[in-house]
Scaffold this active site. Structure first.
Site, short mmCIF file in Angstrom:
data_model
loop_
_atom_site.label_atom_id
_atom_site.label_comp_id
_atom_site.label_asym_id
_atom_site.label_seq_id
_atom_site.Cartn_x
_atom_site.Cartn_y
_atom_site.Cartn_z
CE LYS A 227 -5.61 -1.27 5.46
NZ LYS A 227 -6.96 -1.49 4.88
CG HIS B 199 -5.21 0.49 -3.82
ND1 HIS B 199 -4.39 0.40 -2.71
CD2 HIS B 199 -6.15 -0.47 -3.65
CE1 HIS B 199 -4.81 -0.56 -1.91
NE2 HIS B 199 -5.88 -1.12 -2.46
CE1 TYR C 78 -6.37 -7.08 -6.47
CE2 TYR C 78 -6.42 -8.27 -4.41
CZ TYR C 78 -6.30 -7.09 -5.11
OH TYR C 78 -6.12 -5.91 -4.43
NE ARG D 79 -3.07 -3.76 -1.44
CZ ARG D 79 -2.46 -4.52 -0.54
NH1 ARG D 79 -1.14 -4.58 -0.54
NH2 ARG D 79 -3.14 -5.21 0.35
NE ARG E 299 -3.38 -2.42 2.84
CZ ARG E 299 -3.01 -3.57 3.38
NH1 ARG E 299 -1.78 -3.72 3.84
NH2 ARG E 299 -3.86 -4.58 3.48
#
Length: 291
Positions: A168, A237, A272, A240, A144
């Protein structure tokens, strides 16, 4: 110390939430506290009906699904904290539900586009070298933007060609880095960072124009500028998303991609696989004689 100050310390210190998340939650909750005060209630009176009234007013004012969902998440975190602190006798948070989200497939570059974009000449000024390195590392590692900005020099392990990432919830993971990204990093570290570094740089891998650690906003601007110059559309993003999709297209299993991205649950990674299926369908329609 006010309730919100204590809650902010809980979010950042105990839960490891990013400064961006903390700011967003506090902005939402200030609105909630103002709503309570306007209607003659205190924090101790917080319950499901009051929260629903506040959310209803936000929807009437034109708040979208994402905004309402974020507000629900902020309130759930707050009520859990207040219950733990003894301010609320019961936690109404589990009884709150946000609007169902319509998850769209992320926009990704295909492998050819990624190769074309990343192989273009990037210039040799310090800012050019930083832009190129930022884009290469984002695509190579799938991190990120906030994780990239938090990287220190010592997080890059050249013996193993990996990067240590703090994700995170303060969860650490190690991800591999390919040769092109390492080459871009070498160029930045040898000819870019020394020109921009200052006492405020500390151990930061990427630094901004004033020498401090590169901020998330500037990193996003770097990516947008680089992609525009390459004639490509996309956002940070999206790199990513592209990295995850290309790994799956190349045969990586879902569990490996989950660990690569730092997702706590495989459900977050499964989107994905949908992207890959869409690519497969397009190829099938174009190539199969009986499609």
């Amino acid at each position: 110390m006010s309730v919100l100050d204590r809650f902010a310390a809980y979010l950042s210190g105990e839960l490891g939430r990013s400064p961006h998340t903390v700011r967003g939650y506090l902005a939402d909750l200030r609105s909630l506290l103002a709503f309570l005060e306007e209607n003659g209630y205190r924090v101790e009176d917080l319950d499901v009906l009051l929260v629903r009234g506040w959310l209803s007013r936000a929807r009437d004012a034109g708040a979208g699904r994402a905004t309402v969902s974020r507000r629900v998440a902020a309130v759930r975190a707050l009520t859990r904290f207040l219950h733990r602190e003894g301010v609320l006798a019961a936690d109404p948070g589990p009884r709150l539900s946000g609007p169902s989200q319509q998850r769209s497939l992320p926009t990704v570059l295909d492998e050819g586009q990624a190769a074309t974009v990343l192989s273009r000449p990037s210039g040799d000024s310090p800012s050019d070298l930083r832009r190129h390195a930022v884009v290469e590392v984002l695509y190579a590692t799938g991190v990120r933007v906030a994780e990239l900005c938090a990287l220190d020099l010592a997080d890059v392990d050249r013996e193993r060609d990996t990067v240590r990432v703090l994700g995170k919830g303060a969860k650490e993971r190690t991800v591999p880095v390919g040769a092109p990204a390492l080459d871009a990093l070498d160029a930045w570290l040898s000819a870019g960072r020394p020109e921009m570094a200052a006492p405020a740089s500390g151990a930061a891998l990427f630094v901004g124009a004033r020498g401090g650690r590169l901020g998330v906003r500037q990193a996003r601007e770097d990516v947008h500028a680089y992609l525009r110059a390459a004639g490509a559309d996309g956002a940070p993003h999206g790199l990513r998303h592209s990295a995850a999709t290309h790994l799956l297209n190349g045969g990586a299993d879902l569990r490996s991609v989950q660990e690569f991205l730092g997702h706590a649950s495989p459900r977050s990674t499964q989107i994905y696989t949908h992207v890959s299926v869409e690519r497969l369908r397009d190829t099938y329609r174009q190539a199969h004689p009986r499609a």
